[in-house]
Design a protein around this motif. Structure first.
Motif, PDB file in Angstrom:
ATOM      1  N   MET A 179       0.812  -1.203   0.000  1.00  0.00           N
ATOM      2  CA  MET A 179       0.000   0.000   0.000  1.00  0.00           C
ATOM      3  C   MET A 179       0.854   1.266   0.000  1.00  0.00           C
ATOM      4  O   MET A 179       0.567   2.234  -0.708  1.00  0.00           O
ATOM      5  N   SER A 180       1.912   1.260   0.800  1.00  0.00           N
ATOM      6  CA  SER A 180       2.772   2.440   0.875  1.00  0.00           C
ATOM      7  C   SER A 180       3.385   2.749  -0.480  1.00  0.00           C
ATOM      8  O   SER A 180       3.453   3.912  -0.905  1.00  0.00           O
ATOM      9  N   GLU A 181       3.811   1.705  -1.193  1.00  0.00           N
ATOM     10  CA  GLU A 181       4.375   1.909  -2.533  1.00  0.00           C
ATOM     11  C   GLU A 181       3.303   2.377  -3.507  1.00  0.00           C
ATOM     12  O   GLU A 181       3.552   3.223  -4.370  1.00  0.00           O
ATOM     13  N   LYS A 182       2.082   1.830  -3.350  1.00  0.00           N
ATOM     14  CA  LYS A 182       0.978   2.206  -4.242  1.00  0.00           C
ATOM     15  C   LYS A 182       0.647   3.693  -4.111  1.00  0.00           C
ATOM     16  O   LYS A 182       0.429   4.380  -5.117  1.00  0.00           O
ATOM     17  N   MET A 219      -2.264   5.752   5.035  1.00  0.00           N
ATOM     18  CA  MET A 219      -2.287   4.297   5.193  1.00  0.00           C
ATOM     19  C   MET A 219      -3.237   3.909   6.325  1.00  0.00           C
ATOM     20  O   MET A 219      -3.929   2.885   6.256  1.00  0.00           O
ATOM     21  N   GLU A 220      -3.294   4.722   7.363  1.00  0.00           N
ATOM     22  CA  GLU A 220      -4.237   4.476   8.461  1.00  0.00           C
ATOM     23  C   GLU A 220      -5.672   4.710   7.997  1.00  0.00           C
ATOM     24  O   GLU A 220      -6.579   3.937   8.318  1.00  0.00           O
ATOM     25  N   LYS A 221      -5.875   5.782   7.219  1.00  0.00           N
ATOM     26  CA  LYS A 221      -7.223   6.080   6.722  1.00  0.00           C
ATOM     27  C   LYS A 221      -7.757   4.942   5.845  1.00  0.00           C
ATOM     28  O   LYS A 221      -8.962   4.682   5.808  1.00  0.00           O
ATOM     29  N   SER A 222      -6.850   4.277   5.134  1.00  0.00           N
ATOM     30  CA  SER A 222      -7.274   3.230   4.203  1.00  0.00           C
ATOM     31  C   SER A 222      -7.953   2.060   4.908  1.00  0.00           C
ATOM     32  O   SER A 222      -8.648   1.253   4.273  1.00  0.00           O
ATOM     33  N   LYS A 223      -7.765   1.950   6.217  1.00  0.00           N
ATOM     34  CA  LYS A 223      -8.407   0.861   6.969  1.00  0.00           C
ATOM     35  C   LYS A 223      -9.926   0.907   6.867  1.00  0.00           C
ATOM     36  O   LYS A 223     -10.593  -0.123   6.988  1.00  0.00           O
ATOM     37  N   VAL A 224     -10.486   2.095   6.677  1.00  0.00           N
ATOM     38  CA  VAL A 224     -11.947   2.206   6.657  1.00  0.00           C
ATOM     39  C   VAL A 224     -12.549   1.657   5.368  1.00  0.00           C
ATOM     40  O   VAL A 224     -13.756   1.425   5.295  1.00  0.00           O
ATOM     41  N   ALA A 225     -11.732   1.445   4.331  1.00  0.00           N
ATOM     42  CA  ALA A 225     -12.257   0.966   3.049  1.00  0.00           C
ATOM     43  C   ALA A 225     -13.009  -0.351   3.212  1.00  0.00           C
ATOM     44  O   ALA A 225     -14.094  -0.536   2.650  1.00  0.00           O
ATOM     45  N   GLU A 226     -12.430  -1.259   3.986  1.00  0.00           N
ATOM     46  CA  GLU A 226     -13.054  -2.572   4.200  1.00  0.00           C
ATOM     47  C   GLU A 226     -14.392  -2.422   4.921  1.00  0.00           C
ATOM     48  O   GLU A 226     -15.395  -3.044   4.536  1.00  0.00           O
ATOM     49  N   TYR A 227     -14.433  -1.592   5.967  1.00  0.00           N
ATOM     50  CA  TYR A 227     -15.663  -1.408   6.734  1.00  0.00           C
ATOM     51  C   TYR A 227     -16.762  -0.757   5.890  1.00  0.00           C
ATOM     52  O   TYR A 227     -17.938  -1.111   6.001  1.00  0.00           O
ATOM     53  N   GLU A 358     -16.168   3.651  14.742  1.00  0.00           N
ATOM     54  CA  GLU A 358     -14.955   3.680  15.567  1.00  0.00           C
ATOM     55  C   GLU A 358     -13.710   3.846  14.697  1.00  0.00           C
ATOM     56  O   GLU A 358     -12.808   4.630  15.018  1.00  0.00           O
ATOM     57  N   ALA A 359     -13.665   3.117  13.573  1.00  0.00           N
ATOM     58  CA  ALA A 359     -12.514   3.193  12.674  1.00  0.00           C
ATOM     59  C   ALA A 359     -12.362   4.600  12.101  1.00  0.00           C
ATOM     60  O   ALA A 359     -11.245   5.115  11.989  1.00  0.00           O
ATOM     61  N   CYS A 360     -13.477   5.239  11.753  1.00  0.00           N
ATOM     62  CA  CYS A 360     -13.435   6.598  11.193  1.00  0.00           C
ATOM     63  C   CYS A 360     -12.928   7.604  12.224  1.00  0.00           C
ATOM     64  O   CYS A 360     -12.111   8.478  11.902  1.00  0.00           O
TER      65      CYS A 360
END
Length: 388
Positions: A179-182, A219-227, A358-360
Motif C-alpha cells: 500500500m505504501s508503494e501504491k 495508510m491508516e485512513k485506508s483501513k476504513v475501506a473494508e468497513y 470507531e474506525a473513522c
C-alpha cells in the motif's frame, strides 16, 4: 487488498456518471454518451458497463472523469464480492487523490521550494503553476534515476517501521508494504516534478519528512475501506431480504409457507425472478467528491442506498417538495434499532456500523449517516457520508 482490486475483471451492471471533463474526454474520443435517469430522479450523462477492470475505474477516478456510479439489482447475494471489491476500489481511488492533493499542498510550503520561488519569480512553483503533461513527461524521462532514488529514500524508513512493528501480522505487513508503494506510485507527475527537482538538495529532507508523515496518515485512513464496503453490502442485503419477504407473502401467503420459501433455494430463485419481472430493485450508488470547484469537498464520498417499492415512481417525482414535510429523518443507528425484531439481522448491521464509526474516529475521517423514510410509501433512502 490494494486499490486496484482482487479480480482482473469484475462483472457488474454499472451506470457511470461522468464529470464535465470526463464527458468531454469521451466525446472527443467519438464515444456516444447515454442519458440515465438515476434513483433520485435526476437525469445524468455517462456510460454503462457490464464488465470492467478495477484498474480502469481507478484510472478514471484519478483523472477526475467519474462523479458517480450507480448499480441497481433485485438481488445482491450473487455479486456480493464484486460489489465489495468495487466499493474498495472507489475508496482507495479517492484516498489516492486526496493524498496527492495534500502532498502538493504541503511540499510547496517547504523551505527549499519557497527559497526557489523567491530566487526565480518567473518560474514559481505554487497552486497556479501550469505545466503540460508533455512538459512533465519530458522532464521526468530525464530524471528516472532520481525518481527511483527519491522513492527509495522515502519508502525505506516507512518499510523499516512496518517490518519492525510486532503488532502487525505477516499478512498486514505485506498489505502495508504494498500500500505504501501504491500511494507513492499514484502521485501525479506534478508532484514527482517537484520531488525530483529538489532531490539531493539540502532542502529535500523536509520534503521527505512531509511525504512520509502524510503516507502514514493515509495508510491508516485506508483501513476504513473494508468497513465501508461491508456496511454498504449489509445495507443492500437487508433491503433485498425485505423485498424478498414481501414478495414471498404475495406468492405463498402470509404464513409459515412464505417464511419457508425464503430459505428454499428453488423457491427463493422463483421469488427473485418475480421481483426482476416487476422491476423491484435496490439501488446502490457512490458519489465522489463535490467537483473540482467544491473547496473542502474533494475528499467527500457519499454512499446512498434506495429501496424502491411499487409506489416509488410517484414518490420520487415529488421527492424535493416532500423533503421537509413528508419524511422521517434519523441516524442509521436509530434506523437499525427501530426495525421490528426478527425482520432483519439488525445485530450484524449494528456490529458493522459500530466498527465503521470507531474506525473513522480513529483516523480522523468524518462520518455521518442519515436515513430518510417517506411516509407516503415504504421508500427508504440511506446516506453514508464520509469526508477524508
Amino acid at each position: 487488498m490494494s486499490g486496484s482490486g482482487k479480480k482482473f475483471i469484475i462483472s457488474l451492471p454499472l451506470k457511470v456518471i461522468l464529470t464535465e471533463e470526463g464527458a468531454s474526454r469521451f466525446i472527443s474520443g467519438k464515444k456516444k454518451l447515454l442519458r440515465f435517469r438515476l434513483a433520485d430522479n435526476v437525469e445524468e450523462y455517462g456510460i454503462s458497463l457490464n464488465s470492467f477492470s478495477p484498474q480502469s475505474i481507478q484510472d478514471m477516478v484519478l483523472r477526475g472523469y467519474i462523479s458517480k456510479i450507480e448499480i441497481s439489482m433485485s438481488e445482491f447475494v450473487s455479486v456480493r464480492q464484486e460489489v465489495m471489491d468495487l466499493s474498495k476500489v472507489l475508496v482507495y481511488s479517492l484516498l489516492y487523490k486526496q493524498f496527492d492533493r495534500q502532498v502538493f499542498g504541503d511540499i510547496i510550503k517547504c523551505d527549499c521550494v519557497q527559497k526557489f520561488n523567491r530566487k526565480n519569480p518567473s518560474q514559481l512553483i505554487d497552486e497556479r503553476t501550469e505545466l503540460s503533461d508533455s512538459q512533465l513527461k519530458y522532464f521526468l524521462n530525464t530524471k528516472k534515476t532520481s525518481m527511483a532514488l527519491a522513492k527509495k529514500s522515502i519508502l525505506d524508513p516507512v518499510w523499516k517501521s512496518i517490518l519492525e512493528n510486532k503488532d502487525l501480522s505477516d499478512e498486514e505487513r505485506n498489505v502495508y508494504l504494498l500500500m505504501s508503494e501504491k500511494f507513492l506510485t499514484q502521485l501525479s507527475m506534478m508532484n514527482w516534478y517537484i520531488i525530483t527537482k529538489f532531490f539531493q538538495t539540502e532542502g529535500f529532507p523536509q520534503i521527505n519528512i512531509a511525504i512520509r508523515h502524510l503516507l502514514q496518515i493515509y495508510m491508516e485512513k485506508s483501513k476504513v475501506a473494508e468497513y465501508i464496503s461491508i456496511l454498504a453490502m449489509e445495507l443492500a442485503l437487508n433491503s433485498e431480504n425485505n423485498n424478498i419477504r414481501k414478495e414471498a407473502k404475495i406468492m405463498y401467503g402470509d404464513g409459515a409457507e412464505a417464511e419457508q420459501a425464503i430459505f428454499d433455494p428453488e423457491k427463493r430463485e422463483k421469488i427473485v425472478n418475480e421481483m426482476k419481472n416487476k422491476h423491484e430493485l435496490v439501488f446502490l450508488s457512490w458519489k465522489l467528491g463535490g467537483g473540482a470547484a467544491a473547496i473542502g469537498k474533494q475528499g467527500r464520498l457519499q454512499v446512498t442506498l434506495y429501496n424502491k417499492d411499487d409506489e416509488f415512481q410517484e414518490v420520487k417525482e415529488n421527492i424535493e417538495s416532500k423533503m421537509s414535510a413528508d419524511l422521517n429523518k434519523k441516524s442509521l443507528i436509530d434506523f437499525y434499532r427501530e426495525i421490528p425484531e426478527g425482520q432483519e439481522n439488525t445485530d450484524l448491521g449494528l456490529y458493522y456500523l459500530g466498527y465503521l464509526d470507531e474506525a473513522c474516529k480513529k483516523v480522523n475521517v468524518k462520518f455521518e449517516s442519515i436515513v430518510n423514510q417517506f411516509s407516503a410509501s415504504d421508500l427508504t433512502v440511506i446516506n453514508l457520508i464520509f469526508n477524508f
